[in-house]
Design a protein around this motif. Structure first.
Motif, PDB file in Angstrom:
ATOM      1  N   GLY A  79       4.554  -3.837  -3.837  1.00 20.66           N
ATOM      2  CA  GLY A  79       3.708  -4.790  -3.131  1.00 20.66           C
ATOM      3  C   GLY A  79       4.481  -5.550  -2.068  1.00 20.66           C
ATOM      4  N   PRO A  80       3.784  -6.276  -1.200  1.00 24.74           N
ATOM      5  CA  PRO A  80       4.433  -7.012  -0.113  1.00 24.74           C
ATOM      6  C   PRO A  80       5.278  -8.172  -0.631  1.00 24.74           C
ATOM      7  CG  PRO A  80       2.077  -6.753   0.289  1.00 24.74           C
ATOM      8  CD  PRO A  80       2.320  -6.382  -1.133  1.00 24.74           C
ATOM      9  N   ASP A  81       6.434  -8.348  -0.031  1.00 25.41           N
ATOM     10  CA  ASP A  81       7.309  -9.494  -0.309  1.00 25.41           C
ATOM     11  C   ASP A  81       8.233  -9.651   0.890  1.00 25.41           C
ATOM     12  OD1 ASP A  81       8.742 -11.559  -1.364  1.00 25.41           O
ATOM     13  OD2 ASP A  81       9.603 -10.417  -3.036  1.00 25.41           O
ATOM     14  N   HIS A  84      11.842 -11.131   0.898  1.00 31.55           N
ATOM     15  CA  HIS A  84      12.912 -10.568   0.088  1.00 31.55           C
ATOM     16  C   HIS A  84      13.149  -9.084   0.319  1.00 31.55           C
ATOM     17  CE1 HIS A  84      11.584 -14.198  -2.199  1.00 31.55           C
ATOM     18  NE2 HIS A  84      12.882 -14.375  -2.278  1.00 31.55           N
ATOM     19  N   LEU A  85      12.152  -8.378   0.812  1.00 29.74           N
ATOM     20  CA  LEU A  85      12.340  -6.957   1.069  1.00 29.74           C
ATOM     21  C   LEU A  85      13.180  -6.740   2.329  1.00 29.74           C
ATOM     22  CD1 LEU A  85       8.770  -5.507   0.367  1.00 29.74           C
ATOM     23  CD2 LEU A  85      10.854  -5.102  -0.962  1.00 29.74           C
ATOM     24  N   PRO A  86      13.868  -5.595   2.416  1.00 33.81           N
ATOM     25  CA  PRO A  86      14.595  -5.290   3.661  1.00 33.81           C
ATOM     26  C   PRO A  86      13.638  -5.260   4.846  1.00 33.81           C
ATOM     27  CG  PRO A  86      15.217  -3.762   1.900  1.00 33.81           C
ATOM     28  CD  PRO A  86      14.044  -4.549   1.388  1.00 33.81           C
ATOM     29  N   ARG A  87      14.174  -5.600   6.000  1.00 30.82           N
ATOM     30  CA  ARG A  87      13.381  -5.490   7.222  1.00 30.82           C
ATOM     31  C   ARG A  87      13.321  -4.027   7.665  1.00 30.82           C
ATOM     32  NH1 ARG A  87      16.901  -9.485  10.625  1.00 30.82           N
ATOM     33  NH2 ARG A  87      18.438  -8.495   9.259  1.00 30.82           N
ATOM     34  N   VAL A 128       4.271  -8.336  10.219  1.00 33.15           N
ATOM     35  CA  VAL A 128       3.024  -7.674  10.591  1.00 33.15           C
ATOM     36  C   VAL A 128       2.132  -7.447   9.377  1.00 33.15           C
ATOM     37  CG1 VAL A 128       4.108  -6.520  12.552  1.00 33.15           C
ATOM     38  CG2 VAL A 128       3.987  -5.346  10.347  1.00 33.15           C
ATOM     39  N   GLY A 129       0.836  -7.390   9.637  1.00 34.41           N
ATOM     40  CA  GLY A 129      -0.117  -6.990   8.618  1.00 34.41           C
ATOM     41  C   GLY A 129      -0.216  -5.483   8.542  1.00 34.41           C
ATOM     42  N   ALA A 317       2.599  -8.551   5.764  1.00 28.39           N
ATOM     43  CA  ALA A 317       3.040  -7.689   4.686  1.00 28.39           C
ATOM     44  C   ALA A 317       4.496  -7.251   4.806  1.00 28.39           C
ATOM     45  CB  ALA A 317       2.144  -6.453   4.615  1.00 28.39           C
ATOM     46  N   LEU A 318       5.011  -7.163   6.050  1.00 30.30           N
ATOM     47  CA  LEU A 318       6.340  -6.575   6.223  1.00 30.30           C
ATOM     48  C   LEU A 318       7.009  -7.131   7.484  1.00 30.30           C
ATOM     49  CD1 LEU A 318       8.245  -4.291   5.102  1.00 30.30           C
ATOM     50  CD2 LEU A 318       7.150  -2.773   6.782  1.00 30.30           C
TER      51      LEU A 318
END
Length: 322
Positions: A79-81, A84-87, A128-129, A317-318
């Motif tokens: 899921g989106p984070d 904390h997630l890598p770009r 971005v969404g 989301a990302l």
């Protein structure tokens, strides 16, 4: 900065020598691990590993829209984070590169790499969404796994075209815009539902929209490119809003000529319009049902036949480098 570079060796517009140059350019600015994909779904697996790692700051996708889609689905497997997630950074290597171009990146791998390095030096990024497609509860497709898409999806006619193009590529044909145009004509001639559509669109609190031949879902604009010409089905679509839909209820010869001309002359201010066109903007959640199994595509990847798909627009989301 620790970065993972996911390289699609079959990328249409980059040679092995060009890829080596790009790898050296990126490695000069960061601690880089470059991995070449070896099978369909490998980029997704690499994205998942990066998402689960504690020391990967950036994932760079070198390839076409299919490679980017796989990486995104790997990154978002939990899921989106975005914090904390890598770009994500994208180096365009495919034939069309809709996602990279929609972000404003050059449609050239070397120039895009330079733009990405400049953006990293200046800390330039945006969140971005994305679109999410999932099985619809209570239908035959309820158990279909969720899948993210970055720029568009389609049920019906356009997905049939994508499927035909994939068949031709499996036979050794090169992915060109002329190939796409030929498959559009063949799909039109073989389309059994072009006068009476089988698709209905349902969203909470609204009257259903029925009898659609095709439903094109956009997460950004333009929808795609024909060479260097952008084509807009939903000009208002944006990475900062929900999802947009263009539905067509008739694809007679006259209707195809009209809407095809409108697509070729479309602009950021005006997309296809007419008596048989339905345009919806900034939807958060809706479902497409079909009376018969129809082809589904996401980000230019044919996903088989479906009778029901639920779409969700997920904002912020990302994080991507631009």
């Amino acid at each position: 900065m620790r970065a993972l570079l996911v390289v699609n060796p079959a990328a249409t517009t980059t040679s092995a020598r060009t890829r080596d140059v790009l790898i050296h350019a990126l490695a000069s600015e960061m601690k880089l691990e470059a991995v070449t994909t070896e099978y369909r779904g490998h980029a997704r697996d690499l994205g998942r590993q990066a998402a689960d790692s504690e020391d990967v700051d950036l994932v760079v996708a070198l390839g076409g829209d299919g490679t980017v889609n796989e990486v995104v689905n790997g990154l978002l497997h939990r899921g989106p984070d975005p914090q904390h997630l890598p770009r994500l950074a994208v180096v365009p290597g495919g034939s069309t590169n809709v996602f990279a171009r929609a972000l404003g990146l050059p449609n050239d791998a070397v120039e895009a790499t330079g733009a990405i390095l400049d953006a990293l030096r200046h800390g330039s990024e945006r969140t971005v969404g994305l679109g999410l497609a999932s099985g619809t509860p209570g239908t035959d497709d309820a158990a279909v796994p969720e899948r993210w898409f970055t720029f568009n999806a389609g049920l019906g006619f356009d997905a049939g075209v994508v499927g035909r193009v994939e068949q031709q590529r499996e036979r050794g044909k090169k992915s060109t815009h002329a190939l796409y145009v030929r498959q559009v004509v063949r799909q039109f001639l073989g389309e059994p539902n072009r006068r009476h559509g089988a698709i209905s669109l349902e969203q909470p609190g609204e009257e259903p929209v029925g009898d659609l031949v095709v439903a094109i879902v956009s997460n950004t604009s333009p929808w795609t490119y024909l060479g260097n010409r952008p084509m807009y089905t939903s000009p208002k679509a944006s990475f900062d809003t929900g999802l947009d839909v263009l539905g067509l209820s008739r694809l007679s010869t006259a209707a195809v000529a009209r809407y095809g001309t409108q697509l070729l002359t479309s602009s950021p201010e005006r997309g296809p319009q007419g008596r048989h066109a339905v345009s919806l903007h900034d939807l958060s959640r809706f479902t497409l049902h079909s009376k018969v199994p129809l082809p589904l595509q996401m980000d230019g990847d044919h996903l088989g036949l479906r009778t029901s798909v639920t779409f969700t627009g997920v904002r912020r989301a990302l994080r991507v480098i631009v």
